[in-house]
Design an enzyme around this catalytic site. Structure first.
Site, PDB file in Angstrom:
ATOM      1  N   LYS A  33       0.851  -1.202   0.000  1.00 49.51           N
ATOM      2  CA  LYS A  33       0.000   0.000   0.000  1.00 49.51           C
ATOM      3  C   LYS A  33       0.881   1.245   0.000  1.00 49.51           C
ATOM      4  CE  LYS A  33      -3.907   1.908   2.687  1.00 49.51           C
ATOM      5  NZ  LYS A  33      -4.750   1.695   3.891  1.00 49.51           N
ATOM      6  N   SER A  71      -9.715   1.755   3.131  1.00 44.37           N
ATOM      7  CA  SER A  71      -8.855   2.552   2.282  1.00 44.37           C
ATOM      8  C   SER A  71      -7.831   1.733   1.494  1.00 44.37           C
ATOM      9  CB  SER A  71      -8.115   3.585   3.128  1.00 44.37           C
ATOM     10  OG  SER A  71      -7.195   2.962   4.010  1.00 44.37           O
ATOM     11  N   SER A 118      -9.766  -0.548   7.303  1.00 46.14           N
ATOM     12  CA  SER A 118      -9.207  -0.373   5.962  1.00 46.14           C
ATOM     13  C   SER A 118      -8.528  -1.593   5.346  1.00 46.14           C
ATOM     14  CB  SER A 118      -8.219   0.799   5.955  1.00 46.14           C
ATOM     15  OG  SER A 118      -8.909   2.007   6.031  1.00 46.14           O
TER      16      SER A 118
END
Lengths: 483, 89
Positions: free
Chosen positions: A80, A155, A179
């Site tokens: 990420k 997210s 997330s």
């Protein structure tokens, strides 16, 4: 060997150990797969293909020399884009860090590289990890591989999408209020938010420091656990990390007590989600688990406490972005105040501004007691209620997202509707507990995946993996999207 | 609940363009309304869990990052320093 990219990390490891394939072959297959499919999925902000091939070649050299390999050696991993990667742009999907090239690696990245993992690229996300759909990225909106008109969740949107689309076997996400678990759930994969403190946060761009945690995402339980094993443990550079030793897991739930809290199965949760989660509980029951009712009465207030605490911490953490030391610098530079204001106003997106302002408001003079202090007290209560519940059971089973993945644009103009979706996930971050998202079927209405959550006591990740593994075996594995 | 969004923005060193003030204000009022429902609870006891201690690293001299590497990301530098607008006359 035509579809090397579609193998699990465990299968790749096995073939590497038997010298039936090389890491370069695997990596080339993964790169080819990403090049063919990422125009549609849009999972990556930055590719790291040249460096990845070098990392793979280095592993192959070690294999040729007969050296013993670590678990993640030669396995492609996506990261990420809020975890620092040395010499590789780390943007947090924000214009603010659009050109930021970290001079160091996050501890999790360093650990993976030490094991010989191949970092394939940086995945898109909601800006600064604030969001539940991936739509708050300043650069691109990742798509849900099961239906590309829908969001993958957020997210960690890109990490979930890339794994679900079989671009890579495993990816790292981060979870401040759901997330990792929510996008894993909406994309039909496994995702784990570890106990606060079991994985180092050093090099993770901070959002809510007391809630943030890095964790693994994969298409099967074994891969999720393998990635977790390689990143967990104490790190001197993160004072909140703990001496955590990875414990192996089993595949039997015989005698394990599962708690079902009624507060998580209320009117806000869609009927189809409830039905699938209850059915998953039945599956586990058939495998020998016991089921008891538990109560977590403060759940109704958890969302408020979460948005107060996380936004308060965010407003403080994001104070560092001032256009001076690194990151975006604004167009007005007449005075220092002008520089700060123009850098922040031009560099941050609207959702980030909303959270910063909410945090500023709840911490401001005269309001602190009414909001922040109350939220912190509530945090204690929520943690205590979990403690009490765990006197009656070993793990708690709940839904993750109230619905299946929604259409891109459907909620993006309504922050409150978006926040409300986090109700089943934020409580764990508030209490610091581990939770795993496990796929449990598809909605008959829209054919989109649904998942359930198993919550454990602190540092009982092994138990959660055991429950997940038992379920995975019982249902004959999880569906993978042919994409 | 009415919120002075311009004041909060100023405290946070943000500026909101005029055409977005109303939208931000409305959204913020909605969010505050949502988070306002917290009950009055017993406020006794510490908010920090004393049993959950942090382990600090030893205070030992260690090599730090080279200055030129750290300055690579700075928008404006000169002579090994970061340049900012004038703050004293």
């Amino acid at each position: 060997m035509g579809k090397l990219y579609s193998l699990s990390a465990a299968q790749m490891k096995d073939l590497l150990n038997k010298k039936e394939v090389t890491s370069v072959e695997i990596t080339k297959s993964v790169i080819d797969r990403i090049e063919k499919t990422d125009k549609e999925i849009q999972a990556y902000i930055s590719y790291n293909f040249d460096e990845a091939l070098k990392q793979a070649a280095a592993v192959d050299e070690k294999i040729a020399k007969g050296e013993k390999l670590a678990d993640m050696a030669g396995i492609p991993v996506a990261v990420k884009d809020n975890m620092c990667t040395k010499n590789l742009r780390t943007t947090c999907a924000s214009k603010m860090l659009g050109n930021f090239v970290p001079p160091y690696n996050a501890t999790v990245v360093e650990k993976l590289l030490d094991e010989g993992a191949v970092i394939i690229g940086k995945t898109t996300m909601d800006e600064f990890a604030m969001g539940s759909s991936g739509e708050n990225s300043a650069f691109q909106v990742a798509r849900n591989p099961w239906d590309t008109s829908r969001v993958p969740g957020g997210s960690s949107s890109g990490s979930a999408a890339t794994v679900a689309a079989s671009q890579v076997p495993v990816a790292l996400g981060s979870d401040t209020g759901g997330s990792i678990r929510q996008p894993a759930c909406l994309c039909g994969i496994v995702g784990m938010k570890p106990t606060y403190g079991s994985v180092s946060r050093y090099g993770l761009v901070a959002f809510g420091s007391s809630l943030d945690q890095i964790g693994p995402m994969a298409r099967c339980v074994d891969d999720t656990a393998m990635l977790f094993k390689s990143i967990c443990g104490r790190d001197m550079r993160d004072a909140t990390s703990k001496d955590y030793t990875y414990k192996p897991y089993g595949d039997s739930v015989k005698g394990i007590k599962l708690g079902i809290p009624k507060q998580y199965f209320g009117d806000g949760i869609s009927a189809v989600v409830k039905e699938k989660v209850y059915r998953a509980v039945e599956v586990l029951k058939a495998q020998g688990a016991e089921v008891v009712e538990v109560s977590l009465p403060s759940t109704d207030y958890a969302l408020s406490a979460y948005y107060i605490i996380s936004s308060a911490e965010a407003s403080s953490n994001l104070g560092r972005f001032d256009g001076v030391k690194y990151g975006y610098t604004g167009s007005k530079r007449g005075s220092l105040d002008e520089l700060y204001e123009s850098s922040r106003s031009e560099g941050f997106g609207d959702e980030v501004k909303r959270r910063i302002m909410l945090g500023t408001y709840v911490l401001s003079s005269g309001f602190y007691d009414a909001y922040y202090k109350k939220a912190k007290i509530l945090q204690k209560n929520i943690a205590k209620e979990f403690d009490d519940a765990f006197k009656l059971c070993d793990a708690i089973i709940t839904p993750i997202n109230p619905t299946t993945a929604f259409k891109i644009g459907e909620k993006s103009d309504d922050p409150l509707a978006m926040y409300a979706g986090d109700i089943c996930t934020v409580t764990l971050n508030i209490a610091g507990l581990p939770g795993i998202s496990i796929p449990c079927g598809f909605s008959a209405e829209d054919n989109m995946p649904i998942g359930f959550q198993a919550i454990g006591k602190k540092f009982t990740e092994d138990k959660l993996f055991t429950i997940a593994k038992c379920y995975e075996n019982a249902v004959g594995g999880f569906a993978v999207k042919e994409f | 609940m009415e919120i002075d969004i311009k004041h909060i923005a100023k405290l946070a060193r943000l500026s909101i363009p005029e055409e977005k003030v109303e939208k931000f204000q409305k959204e913020m009022e909605g969010i505050i309304e949502m988070v306002e429902n917290l009950p009055d609870l017993n406020t006794e006891g510490a908010l920090v869990d004393p049993s959950d201690t942090m382990q600090l690293r030893k205070d030992e001299v260690q090599p730090s990052f080279p200055r030129d590497e750290m300055l690579k990301n700075a928008p404006n530098t000169a002579a090994g320093c970061i340049v900012i607008p004038r703050v004293v006359d």
